[in-house]
Design a protein around this motif. Structure first.
Motif, PDB file in Angstrom:
ATOM      1  N   THR A  52       0.845  -1.345  -0.030  1.00 17.60           N
ATOM      2  CA  THR A  52       0.329  -0.417  -0.224  1.00 17.60           C
ATOM      3  C   THR A  52       0.582   1.480  -0.428  1.00 17.60           C
ATOM      4  O   THR A  52       0.474   1.982  -0.852  1.00 17.60           O
ATOM      5  N   LEU A  53       1.456   1.093   0.780  1.00 19.75           N
ATOM      6  CA  LEU A  53       2.531   2.131   0.520  1.00 19.75           C
ATOM      7  C   LEU A  53       3.559   2.460  -0.312  1.00 19.75           C
ATOM      8  O   LEU A  53       4.167   4.263  -0.395  1.00 19.75           O
ATOM      9  N   SER A  54       4.064   1.834  -1.448  1.00 21.67           N
ATOM     10  CA  SER A  54       5.092   1.907  -2.176  1.00 21.67           C
ATOM     11  C   SER A  54       4.239   2.707  -3.461  1.00 21.67           C
ATOM     12  O   SER A  54       5.591   3.313  -3.906  1.00 21.67           O
ATOM     13  N   GLY A  55       3.306   2.969  -3.565  1.00 27.14           N
ATOM     14  CA  GLY A  55       2.997   3.661  -4.320  1.00 27.14           C
ATOM     15  C   GLY A  55       2.446   4.924  -3.732  1.00 27.14           C
ATOM     16  O   GLY A  55       1.711   6.239  -4.974  1.00 27.14           O
ATOM     17  N   LEU A  56       2.894   5.409  -2.997  1.00 23.82           N
ATOM     18  CA  LEU A  56       2.504   6.976  -1.776  1.00 23.82           C
ATOM     19  C   LEU A  56       4.005   7.546  -2.115  1.00 23.82           C
ATOM     20  O   LEU A  56       4.584   7.092  -2.371  1.00 23.82           O
ATOM     21  N   ALA A  57       4.039   8.957  -2.361  1.00 21.40           N
ATOM     22  CA  ALA A  57       4.619   9.655  -2.413  1.00 21.40           C
ATOM     23  C   ALA A  57       5.486   9.946  -0.790  1.00 21.40           C
ATOM     24  O   ALA A  57       4.799   9.536   0.694  1.00 21.40           O
ATOM     25  N   GLY A  58       6.512   9.940  -0.843  1.00 22.27           N
ATOM     26  CA  GLY A  58       7.279   9.602   0.389  1.00 22.27           C
ATOM     27  C   GLY A  58       7.312  11.054   1.462  1.00 22.27           C
ATOM     28  O   GLY A  58       7.190  10.877   2.618  1.00 22.27           O
ATOM     29  N   ASP A  59       6.783  12.340   1.238  1.00 21.02           N
ATOM     30  CA  ASP A  59       6.303  13.405   2.434  1.00 21.02           C
ATOM     31  C   ASP A  59       4.796  13.262   2.828  1.00 21.02           C
ATOM     32  O   ASP A  59       4.685  13.861   3.565  1.00 21.02           O
ATOM     33  N   ARG A  60       4.062  12.169   2.515  1.00 23.79           N
ATOM     34  CA  ARG A  60       2.990  12.051   2.407  1.00 23.79           C
ATOM     35  C   ARG A  60       2.505  11.348   3.969  1.00 23.79           C
ATOM     36  O   ARG A  60       3.728  10.887   4.451  1.00 23.79           O
ATOM     37  N   ALA A  76       8.197   7.553   4.656  1.00 23.10           N
ATOM     38  CA  ALA A  76       9.437   7.618   4.081  1.00 23.10           C
ATOM     39  C   ALA A  76       9.733   7.544   5.239  1.00 23.10           C
ATOM     40  O   ALA A  76      11.217   7.140   5.079  1.00 23.10           O
ATOM     41  N   ASP A  77       9.040   7.749   6.509  1.00 20.75           N
ATOM     42  CA  ASP A  77       9.858   7.298   7.830  1.00 20.75           C
ATOM     43  C   ASP A  77       9.275   6.083   8.426  1.00 20.75           C
ATOM     44  O   ASP A  77       9.647   4.601   8.914  1.00 20.75           O
ATOM     45  N   VAL A  78       7.779   5.334   7.813  1.00 23.00           N
ATOM     46  CA  VAL A  78       7.849   4.436   8.518  1.00 23.00           C
ATOM     47  C   VAL A  78       8.040   2.663   7.250  1.00 23.00           C
ATOM     48  O   VAL A  78       8.216   2.121   7.892  1.00 23.00           O
ATOM     49  N   ASN A  79       8.661   3.999   5.988  1.00 19.75           N
ATOM     50  CA  ASN A  79       7.708   2.599   5.324  1.00 19.75           C
ATOM     51  C   ASN A  79       9.576   1.752   5.608  1.00 19.75           C
ATOM     52  O   ASN A  79       9.535   0.081   5.669  1.00 19.75           O
TER      53      ASN A  79
END
Length: 131
Positions: A52-60, A76-79
């Motif tokens: 799910t996170l792979s398609g999202l912008a890092g600053d979201r 970007a912190d959680v991934n």
């Protein structure tokens, strides 16, 4: 005359102790299998989050539950943290699977050493002889 009776009682007690030990081994094996299944489910959930996170912008913004505290972070912190947790779960599952195989081997050797058979095993062997 009572000496023969005492020997029989001692043999029965020894047999019951062997069966109890085997049952304890089976319980440990079942516990390991359940823990492996639980950890495998957690690993799957981590993989779903990563997908799910792979398609999202890092600053979201995203939210992560740490213990019982919901924290606000960025993707970007959680991934990396979720990836690290998934990898650790994978390693732990591998270790527990190895322990489970060792425990099953130990149980099989114990059964063979003490000639312990379950009724279903005995019935299957008898059917095999008849066939």
């Amino acid at each position: 005359m009572s000496g023969g009776k005492e020997d029989t009682q001692e043999e029965m007690a020894a047999q019951q102790a062997l069966v109890a030990r085997l049952q304890h081994m089976k319980d440990e094996s079942t516990g390991l299998a359940q823990k492996i299944a639980e950890l495998d489910q957690e690993k799957h959930e981590h993989s779903l989050v990563l997908d799910t996170l792979s398609g999202l912008a890092g600053d979201r913004k995203c939210y992560r539950l740490v213990g019982s505290v919901l924290t606000e972070r960025t993707v970007a912190d959680v991934n990396p943290a979720v990836k690290d947790n998934r990898d650790k779960l994978d390693g732990l599952i591998g270790e527990l699977t190895k322990k489970l195989h060792e425990k099953e081997k130990e149980m099989t050797e114990f059964q063979q050493k003490h000639n312990i058979r379950f009724q279903k095993q005995g019935e299957a062997q008898q059917r095999g002889v008849r066939a």
